[in-house]
Design a protein around this motif. Structure first.
Motif, PDB file in Angstrom:
ATOM      1  N   LEU A  81       7.814 -10.096 -13.675  1.00 28.43           N
ATOM      2  CA  LEU A  81       7.429  -8.758 -14.116  1.00 28.43           C
ATOM      3  C   LEU A  81       7.048  -7.873 -12.931  1.00 28.43           C
ATOM      4  N   GLN A  82       6.236  -8.423 -12.022  1.00 23.36           N
ATOM      5  CA  GLN A  82       5.758  -7.632 -10.897  1.00 23.36           C
ATOM      6  C   GLN A  82       6.903  -7.230  -9.961  1.00 23.36           C
ATOM      7  N   PHE A  83       7.843  -8.137  -9.753  1.00 19.52           N
ATOM      8  CA  PHE A  83       8.998  -7.822  -8.905  1.00 19.52           C
ATOM      9  C   PHE A  83       9.827  -6.697  -9.517  1.00 19.52           C
ATOM     10  N   LYS A  84      10.078  -6.793 -10.808  1.00 14.16           N
ATOM     11  CA  LYS A  84      10.890  -5.785 -11.494  1.00 14.16           C
ATOM     12  C   LYS A  84      10.172  -4.439 -11.517  1.00 14.16           C
ATOM     13  N   ARG A  95       0.792   1.064  -3.348  1.00 17.82           N
ATOM     14  CA  ARG A  95      -0.595   0.579  -3.375  1.00 17.82           C
ATOM     15  C   ARG A  95      -1.091   0.399  -4.811  1.00 17.82           C
ATOM     16  N   GLN A  96      -0.774   1.358  -5.680  1.00 22.71           N
ATOM     17  CA  GLN A  96      -1.232   1.268  -7.063  1.00 22.71           C
ATOM     18  C   GLN A  96      -0.569   0.116  -7.815  1.00 22.71           C
ATOM     19  N   LEU A  97       0.657  -0.209  -7.454  1.00 24.08           N
ATOM     20  CA  LEU A  97       1.320  -1.373  -8.054  1.00 24.08           C
ATOM     21  C   LEU A  97       0.558  -2.656  -7.717  1.00 24.08           C
ATOM     22  N   TRP A 155      -4.143  -4.130   0.228  1.00 22.56           N
ATOM     23  CA  TRP A 155      -4.102  -4.574  -1.164  1.00 22.56           C
ATOM     24  C   TRP A 155      -2.749  -5.169  -1.534  1.00 22.56           C
ATOM     25  N   THR A 156      -1.700  -4.746  -0.847  1.00 25.52           N
ATOM     26  CA  THR A 156      -0.400  -5.386  -1.038  1.00 25.52           C
ATOM     27  C   THR A 156      -0.431  -6.799  -0.475  1.00 25.52           C
ATOM     28  N   LEU A 157      -1.131  -6.968   0.654  1.00 22.37           N
ATOM     29  CA  LEU A 157      -1.302  -8.308   1.222  1.00 22.37           C
ATOM     30  C   LEU A 157      -2.114  -9.193   0.287  1.00 22.37           C
ATOM     31  N   MET A 158      -3.178  -8.639  -0.311  1.00 18.61           N
ATOM     32  CA  MET A 158      -3.978  -9.412  -1.262  1.00 18.61           C
ATOM     33  C   MET A 158      -3.150  -9.795  -2.487  1.00 18.61           C
ATOM     34  N   GLU A 159      -2.320  -8.876  -2.963  1.00 13.02           N
ATOM     35  CA  GLU A 159      -1.444  -9.176  -4.107  1.00 13.02           C
ATOM     36  C   GLU A 159      -0.566 -10.387  -3.779  1.00 13.02           C
ATOM     37  N   ARG A 160       0.016 -10.372  -2.592  1.00 14.90           N
ATOM     38  CA  ARG A 160       0.878 -11.483  -2.181  1.00 14.90           C
ATOM     39  C   ARG A 160       0.089 -12.790  -2.136  1.00 14.90           C
ATOM     40  N   GLY A 214       0.518 -20.115  -7.329  1.00 12.03           N
ATOM     41  CA  GLY A 214       1.805 -20.797  -7.464  1.00 12.03           C
ATOM     42  C   GLY A 214       2.860 -19.955  -8.131  1.00 12.03           C
ATOM     43  N   MET A 215       2.723 -18.621  -7.963  1.00 13.02           N
ATOM     44  CA  MET A 215       3.687 -17.735  -8.598  1.00 13.02           C
ATOM     45  C   MET A 215       4.900 -17.546  -7.713  1.00 13.02           C
TER      46      MET A 215
END
Length: 440
Positions: free
Chosen positions: A312-315, A367-369, A427-432, A439-440
């Motif tokens: 979902l997040q990739f799409k 960033r908002q994503l 925050w993009t780094l934290m998301e990753r 394990g996503m």
């Protein structure tokens, strides 16, 4: 169906703004157009006054309807039973929301009255404009929309996303129809105020109809104040954090309109406000797919379906960023020609300002994503950084302008630099890291 109504809702919102805008650009004086953009900035306070509550309430309703048997201040409940919905807990959330939004509406009245006497009226007086009745009607529209934030939480929380966008579409079309008609009859700012009030009323009536038709309050019962209070104690910390984020975003975008209106001429202020309004619409459109998918994302995280979360997040990121990129190109290339075509009294800033605007919005969408995924885990670690960045940006913008660098590039470049120092990458780094850790 939700995606169709979502895009139609956003399309109707954009269409109403963009189709109304040519009429306004021709009919309004530069002073009136500048004031309208200031009105738009105050209308955006609805998101700030929400203070993250509707998002928090909707997420918790999502959790409960997925079988969560309790609420956590941080993280999601591990004790779930999909065959036994805790309607008492559902009712506590609804009652908490009712109390909070009523309280916010009262505070909003005080702020809007103060805004008129200490800010709007002095600005209007410089151009010999009387906006007392206009601001009264516009303020009523804002108050009604504050009450309707409860409905937003209920619609998204019960996963009736298509319905909320349908209601929003009716409201947008009402605003569009009445605003253009009244502008043609030379009502200028009064046209905007009346149309905004009528659209708010339509929203309220339509939302109530949909709620009753779809029985969204099934299982709801009134609860004691003590139960409401204990629920608020659990929910308010994270709601407050999201609210601080909304405040920070408002400071980074809309408050710059007020600063520009103070430091620059009416013509320059109108030009900057037009550009900011267009890019704000673009950001909203770009993030629409994220908004539609968020209830599904919340449920996937509650169900620990991590592979679905990753897909979902990739799409979502792919769709949102491509939309943002295409929209930016349109603003840079097509919009200036359209303004010339209609012989607009207000023009866009230079191409350099628009390019920096495009970069700022693109990074902001990304960033908002990231922050949306982090928030879906019921953790809001970014609230301090966002509001701090907003405060620093405003302070630096004022300092640079006071030093004599009176360019429309100033507020854009300052905000872009401050955000890029930390928020646009961290925050993009934290998301990753979250995706890797789970394990996503």
């Amino acid at each position: 169906m939700a995606l169709f109504w979502g895009y139609f809702s956003r399309f109707s919102s954009i269409a109403s703004s963009l189709i109304i805008m040519p009429f306004a650009l021709v009919a309004f004086t530069e002073a009136e157009f500048s004031l309208w953009m200031v009105f738009v900035a105050f209308y955006a306070l609805i998101v700030v006054f929400d203070f993250g509550l509707s998002t928090t309430f909707s997420r918790q309703i999502n959790y409960v309807l997925c079988g969560a048997q309790s609420l956590n201040k941080v993280g999601v409940c591990e004790h779930t039973d999909k065959n036994s919905i805790n309607y008492l807990l559902f009712s506590k959330i609804i009652n908490s929301a009712k109390f909070v939004f009523f309280f916010i509406a009262i505070i909003t009245v005080v702020i809007l009255v103060a805004a008129y006497f200490f800010f709007l009226n002095p600005i209007a007086a410089k151009s010999d404009l009387d906006i007392s009745l206009v601001w009264l009607l516009y303020s009523l529209a804002i108050i009604i929309n504050i009450f309707c934030l409860l409905y937003n939480a209920l619609f998204f929380g019960t996963n009736n996303v298509a319905s909320i966008y349908k209601v929003t579409s009716f409201s947008n079309l009402t605003f569009f129809a009445f605003a253009i008609t009244l502008i043609i009859y030379d009502y200028t700012l009064m046209a905007i105020a009346i149309a905004r009030l009528l659209s708010a009323i339509i929203y309220y009536v339509s939302a109530n109809y949909e709620i009753n038709k779809l029985k969204m309050l099934h299982g709801y019962v009134k609860t004691r104040w003590q139960d409401t209070k204990s629920t608020l104690i659990l929910l308010l910390p994270n709601a407050g954090r999201i609210g601080v984020v909304s405040l920070g975003n408002f400071m980074l975008t809309k408050l710059s309109i007020l600063i520009v209106a103070y430091y620059f001429t009416a013509s320059e202020s109108a030009s900057y406000s037009l550009a900011l309004n267009l890019f704000t619409i673009l950001s909203s459109v770009s993030l629409l797919y994220m908004t539609v998918v968020t209830p599904i994302l919340n449920r996937a995280i509650q169900d620990a379906d991590f592979s679905l979360v990753k897909k979902l997040q990739f799409k979502v990121r792919l769709v949102c960023l491509i939309t943002c990129l295409l929209g930016s190109v349109s603003v840079l290339v097509i919009v200036p020609e359209l303004l010339k075509l209609i012989d607009s009294k207000t023009s866009l800033p230079s191409i350099y300002v628009l390019v920096f605007f495009s970069l700022m919005i693109f990074l902001d969408v990304n960033r908002q994503l990231s922050m949306n995924l982090i928030a879906a885990t019921n953790h809001i670690p970014f609230y301090k950084a966002i509001v701090f960045s907003g405060c620093v940006s405003l302070l630096l913008i004022i300092i640079v302008l006071e030093l004599g660098y009176l360019s429309l590039l100033t507020p854009v470049i300052v905000a872009l630099c401050v955000q890029t120092l930390f928020n646009n990458w961290y925050w993009t780094l934290m998301e990753r890291n979250i995706l890797v850790k789970r394990g996503m």
